[in-house]
Motif scaffolding. Structure first.
Motif, mmCIF file in Angstrom:
data_model
loop_
_atom_site.group_PDB
_atom_site.id
_atom_site.type_symbol
_atom_site.label_atom_id
_atom_site.label_comp_id
_atom_site.label_asym_id
_atom_site.label_seq_id
_atom_site.Cartn_x
_atom_site.Cartn_y
_atom_site.Cartn_z
ATOM 1 N N TYR A 24 7.891 -29.959 17.870
ATOM 2 C CA TYR A 24 7.886 -29.086 16.769
ATOM 3 C C TYR A 24 6.642 -28.085 16.854
ATOM 4 O O TYR A 24 6.842 -26.843 16.379
ATOM 5 C CB TYR A 24 7.921 -29.515 15.236
ATOM 6 N N GLU A 25 5.461 -28.518 17.290
ATOM 7 C CA GLU A 25 4.350 -27.591 17.424
ATOM 8 C C GLU A 25 4.537 -26.545 18.646
ATOM 9 O O GLU A 25 4.216 -25.627 18.636
ATOM 10 C CB GLU A 25 3.003 -28.436 17.566
ATOM 11 N N LEU A 26 5.257 -26.973 19.566
ATOM 12 C CA LEU A 26 5.680 -26.329 20.612
ATOM 13 C C LEU A 26 6.438 -24.998 20.219
ATOM 14 O O LEU A 26 6.529 -24.061 20.608
ATOM 15 C CB LEU A 26 6.234 -27.110 21.972
ATOM 16 N N ALA A 27 7.651 -25.654 19.703
ATOM 17 C CA ALA A 27 8.528 -24.721 19.109
ATOM 18 C C ALA A 27 7.965 -23.548 18.264
ATOM 19 O O ALA A 27 8.282 -22.233 18.270
ATOM 20 C CB ALA A 27 9.612 -25.466 18.320
ATOM 21 N N SER A 28 7.093 -24.031 17.259
ATOM 22 C CA SER A 28 6.234 -22.850 16.494
ATOM 23 C C SER A 28 5.761 -21.992 17.163
ATOM 24 O O SER A 28 5.792 -20.815 16.846
ATOM 25 C CB SER A 28 5.396 -23.631 15.393
ATOM 26 N N ASP A 29 5.043 -22.294 18.262
ATOM 27 C CA ASP A 29 4.140 -21.437 18.954
ATOM 28 C C ASP A 29 5.222 -20.589 19.869
ATOM 29 O O ASP A 29 4.917 -19.360 19.897
ATOM 30 C CB ASP A 29 3.175 -21.956 19.942
ATOM 31 N N LEU A 30 6.135 -21.069 20.315
ATOM 32 C CA LEU A 30 7.230 -20.283 21.108
ATOM 33 C C LEU A 30 7.793 -19.149 20.200
ATOM 34 O O LEU A 30 7.678 -17.910 20.529
ATOM 35 C CB LEU A 30 8.190 -20.977 21.512
ATOM 36 N N GLY A 31 8.119 -19.521 18.950
ATOM 37 C CA GLY A 31 8.722 -18.613 17.871
ATOM 38 C C GLY A 31 7.635 -17.385 17.514
ATOM 39 O O GLY A 31 8.029 -16.507 17.106
ATOM 40 N N LYS A 32 6.338 -17.830 17.478
ATOM 41 C CA LYS A 32 5.253 -16.907 17.156
ATOM 42 C C LYS A 32 5.193 -15.830 18.384
ATOM 43 O O LYS A 32 4.898 -14.648 17.970
ATOM 44 C CB LYS A 32 4.135 -17.523 17.020
ATOM 45 N N ASN A 33 5.437 -16.162 19.644
ATOM 46 C CA ASN A 33 5.057 -15.348 20.823
ATOM 47 C C ASN A 33 6.257 -14.628 21.375
ATOM 48 O O ASN A 33 6.119 -13.539 22.201
ATOM 49 C CB ASN A 33 4.382 -16.062 21.815
ATOM 50 N N LEU A 34 7.611 -15.199 21.085
ATOM 51 C CA LEU A 34 8.498 -14.729 21.916
ATOM 52 C C LEU A 34 9.772 -14.231 20.902
ATOM 53 O O LEU A 34 9.427 -14.539 19.567
ATOM 54 C CB LEU A 34 9.238 -15.680 22.577
ATOM 55 N N GLU A 35 10.876 -13.575 21.276
ATOM 56 C CA GLU A 35 11.817 -12.850 20.172
ATOM 57 C C GLU A 35 12.631 -13.896 19.409
ATOM 58 O O GLU A 35 12.469 -13.683 18.037
ATOM 59 C CB GLU A 35 12.813 -11.995 21.134
ATOM 60 N N ALA A 36 13.023 -15.136 19.999
ATOM 61 C CA ALA A 36 13.641 -15.945 19.171
ATOM 62 C C ALA A 36 12.759 -16.677 18.269
ATOM 63 O O ALA A 36 11.709 -17.476 18.791
ATOM 64 C CB ALA A 36 14.387 -16.934 20.270
ATOM 65 N N ASP A 37 13.119 -16.996 17.080
ATOM 66 C CA ASP A 37 12.141 -17.843 16.200
ATOM 67 C C ASP A 37 12.185 -19.297 16.467
ATOM 68 O O ASP A 37 12.951 -19.789 17.342
ATOM 69 C CB ASP A 37 12.521 -17.410 14.795
ATOM 70 N N SER A 38 11.200 -19.943 15.839
ATOM 71 C CA SER A 38 10.818 -21.406 16.063
ATOM 72 C C SER A 38 12.187 -22.122 15.749
ATOM 73 O O SER A 38 12.439 -23.071 16.441
ATOM 74 C CB SER A 38 9.803 -21.847 15.207
ATOM 75 N N ILE A 39 13.042 -21.928 14.849
ATOM 76 C CA ILE A 39 14.210 -22.763 14.655
ATOM 77 C C ILE A 39 15.200 -22.578 15.560
ATOM 78 O O ILE A 39 15.794 -23.557 16.195
ATOM 79 C CB ILE A 39 14.821 -22.327 13.013
ATOM 80 N N ILE A 40 15.419 -21.382 16.201
ATOM 81 C CA ILE A 40 16.253 -21.128 17.421
ATOM 82 C C ILE A 40 15.759 -22.228 18.497
ATOM 83 O O ILE A 40 16.542 -22.775 19.053
ATOM 84 C CB ILE A 40 16.499 -19.921 17.834
ATOM 85 N N PHE A 41 14.440 -22.036 18.740
ATOM 86 C CA PHE A 41 13.867 -22.836 19.968
ATOM 87 C C PHE A 41 14.072 -24.243 19.718
ATOM 88 O O PHE A 41 14.490 -25.197 20.537
ATOM 89 C CB PHE A 41 12.515 -22.434 20.203
ATOM 90 N N LEU A 42 13.639 -24.811 18.421
ATOM 91 C CA LEU A 42 13.971 -26.153 18.124
ATOM 92 C C LEU A 42 15.275 -26.687 18.246
ATOM 93 O O LEU A 42 15.483 -27.888 18.640
ATOM 94 C CB LEU A 42 13.307 -26.631 16.653
ATOM 95 N N ASN A 43 16.189 -26.107 17.583
ATOM 96 C CA ASN A 43 17.648 -26.429 17.717
ATOM 97 C C ASN A 43 18.179 -26.378 19.241
ATOM 98 O O ASN A 43 18.915 -27.350 19.391
ATOM 99 C CB ASN A 43 18.539 -25.282 17.004
ATOM 100 N N TYR A 44 17.592 -25.520 20.048
ATOM 101 C CA TYR A 44 18.023 -25.731 21.384
ATOM 102 C C TYR A 44 17.533 -26.845 22.138
ATOM 103 O O TYR A 44 18.022 -27.426 22.867
ATOM 104 C CB TYR A 44 17.524 -24.414 22.202
ATOM 105 N N PHE A 45 16.442 -27.190 21.767
ATOM 106 C CA PHE A 45 15.485 -28.547 22.253
ATOM 107 C C PHE A 45 16.118 -29.583 22.002
ATOM 108 O O PHE A 45 16.532 -30.564 22.617
ATOM 109 C CB PHE A 45 14.021 -28.553 21.957
ATOM 110 N N LYS A 46 16.713 -29.702 20.634
ATOM 111 C CA LYS A 46 17.448 -31.023 20.050
ATOM 112 C C LYS A 46 19.078 -30.940 21.005
ATOM 113 O O LYS A 46 19.185 -32.070 21.428
ATOM 114 C CB LYS A 46 17.685 -30.843 18.652
ATOM 115 N N LYS A 47 19.502 -29.924 20.982
ATOM 116 C CA LYS A 47 20.805 -29.774 21.785
ATOM 117 C C LYS A 47 20.582 -30.336 23.419
ATOM 118 O O LYS A 47 21.237 -31.066 24.010
ATOM 119 C CB LYS A 47 21.359 -28.364 21.971
ATOM 120 N N GLU A 48 19.480 -30.059 23.992
ATOM 121 C CA GLU A 48 19.105 -30.321 25.426
ATOM 122 C C GLU A 48 18.862 -31.745 25.547
ATOM 123 O O GLU A 48 19.025 -32.415 26.534
ATOM 124 C CB GLU A 48 17.914 -29.371 25.800
#
Length: 339
Positions: free
Chosen positions: A117-141
């Motif tokens: 969750y902390e990783l997804a939060s940082d990715l959302g702060k630095n890249l176009e996709a927000d943290s929820i999009i990253f987190l949902n993708y990680f859960k799917k993966e």
């Protein structure tokens, strides 16, 4: 009107028209139009109208930019990304960069995060996709890989600074890290893990504990050796960072802790309560820490205790010596007010 007078007037008009056209062309193409340095973030599926709104604050004249953009066909060739525009640049220079998609890369720092969750939060702060999009993708993966917990994906990430495009998708970003992970696990490293009787996940889990314990790199193989010795003897690991992790996990990682407060907390991550390794890594370890686990020192150590103000540890195989070391360290912590 006299024919001789009409001809010079006609040429004069042509010259004026040519001058005006030339002036407009020069203004659109070669005249400085950028007021100051800036980073322009153009989102995926942006329209030309969107781009004009985004770039307008940094231009002297939006109309000249629009004219040049249309003449170069930019409205139909918009690329998403993070673009640097520089003070004094012309419309042509800016638009050519946008047409080529020459982005200013993001310096993405992956840290020793406690959880995904902390990783997804940082990715959302630095890249176009927000943290929820990253987190949902990680859960799917994680689900597709058959992992019961998304936290197992920690093993695919390596703390380091990476250069990536701002609009990199979660799929492409994870594929990059998965490739790095697969390249890291050479046949030699796999054989070393097998020799230690550890799975890849167990190697990362132990490495995450060592990551949280060490202060000086030269101690990494020794700390690894100590925990492997305890595992081989069937002893509880009794690692303070695992208890801190258990306490912080229970509170949603909202509270920072420097000292263990409750070694009786009922959690599978509490290595004072349960034998063996925790179920999953307690952080994302560095590759050099993973290598320290795969290449431990040859010791008989079973105990260690931090030495005040040094960043080093006192190692021993004797429990009585360890108790004395621990008492001294606790007294020092109390004296400086660390709770």
């Amino acid at each position: 009107m006299n024919k001789k007078k009409i001809i010079p007037l006609f040429y004069l008009i042509l010259i004026i028209i040519a001058f005006l056209i030339g002036k407009t062309y020069y203004k659109n193409s070669y005249s400085s139009n950028v007021k100051n340095d800036a980073l322009l973030y153009i989102p995926t599926n942006a329209t030309f109208e969107d781009v004009k709104v985004l770039i307008n604050p940094y231009l002297k004249n939006i109309q000249s930019f629009e004219n040049k953009a249309i003449s170069l066909g930019y409205p139909n060739k918009i690329k998403a990304g993070r673009f640097k525009i520089k003070k004094g640049e012309t419309n042509k220079e800016v638009i050519n960069r946008l047409l080529l998609g020459k982005q200013e890369e993001v310096h993405l720092r992956i840290r020793n995060y406690d959880d995904i969750y902390e990783l997804a939060s940082d990715l959302g702060k630095n890249l176009e996709a927000d943290s929820i999009i990253f987190l949902n993708y990680f859960k799917k993966e994680a689900l597709e890989k058959g992992f019961p917990d998304v936290e197992e994906l920690k093993i695919y990430f390596t703390p380091e600074t990476y250069f990536v495009n701002w609009n990199t998708s979660p799929e492409k970003l994870f594929a990059r890290f998965e490739k790095i992970h697969n390249n890291f696990w050479t046949e030699e490293r796999l054989n070393k893990a097998k020799k230690l009787n550890l799975s890849k996940l167990e190697v990362y889990t132990l490495a995450s504990i060592v990551q949280r314990e060490y202060m000086k790199k030269e101690e990494l193989p020794i700390i690894s050796s100590l925990y492997l010795n305890r595992l081989n003897k069937g002893m509880k690991l009794q690692s303070d960072p695992t208890v801190i992790y258990a306490e912080r996990k229970k509170q949603g990682f909202k509270v920072m802790m420097k000292r263990v407060k409750n070694i009786s907390i009922d959690s599978p991550y509490n290595t004072y309560k349960y034998k063996g390794l925790p179920p999953l890594p307690i952080c994302i370890p560095n590759d050099f820490v993973v290598d320290a686990v795969l290449n431990p020192a040859n010791t008989n150590y079973l105990f260690m205790c931090a030495i005040k103000n040094t960043g080093m540890h006192a190692f021993t195989a004797d429990d009585k010596e360890h108790m004395l070391n621990a008492k001294k360290y606790r007294q020092w912590l109390d004296s400086i007010g660390i709770k």
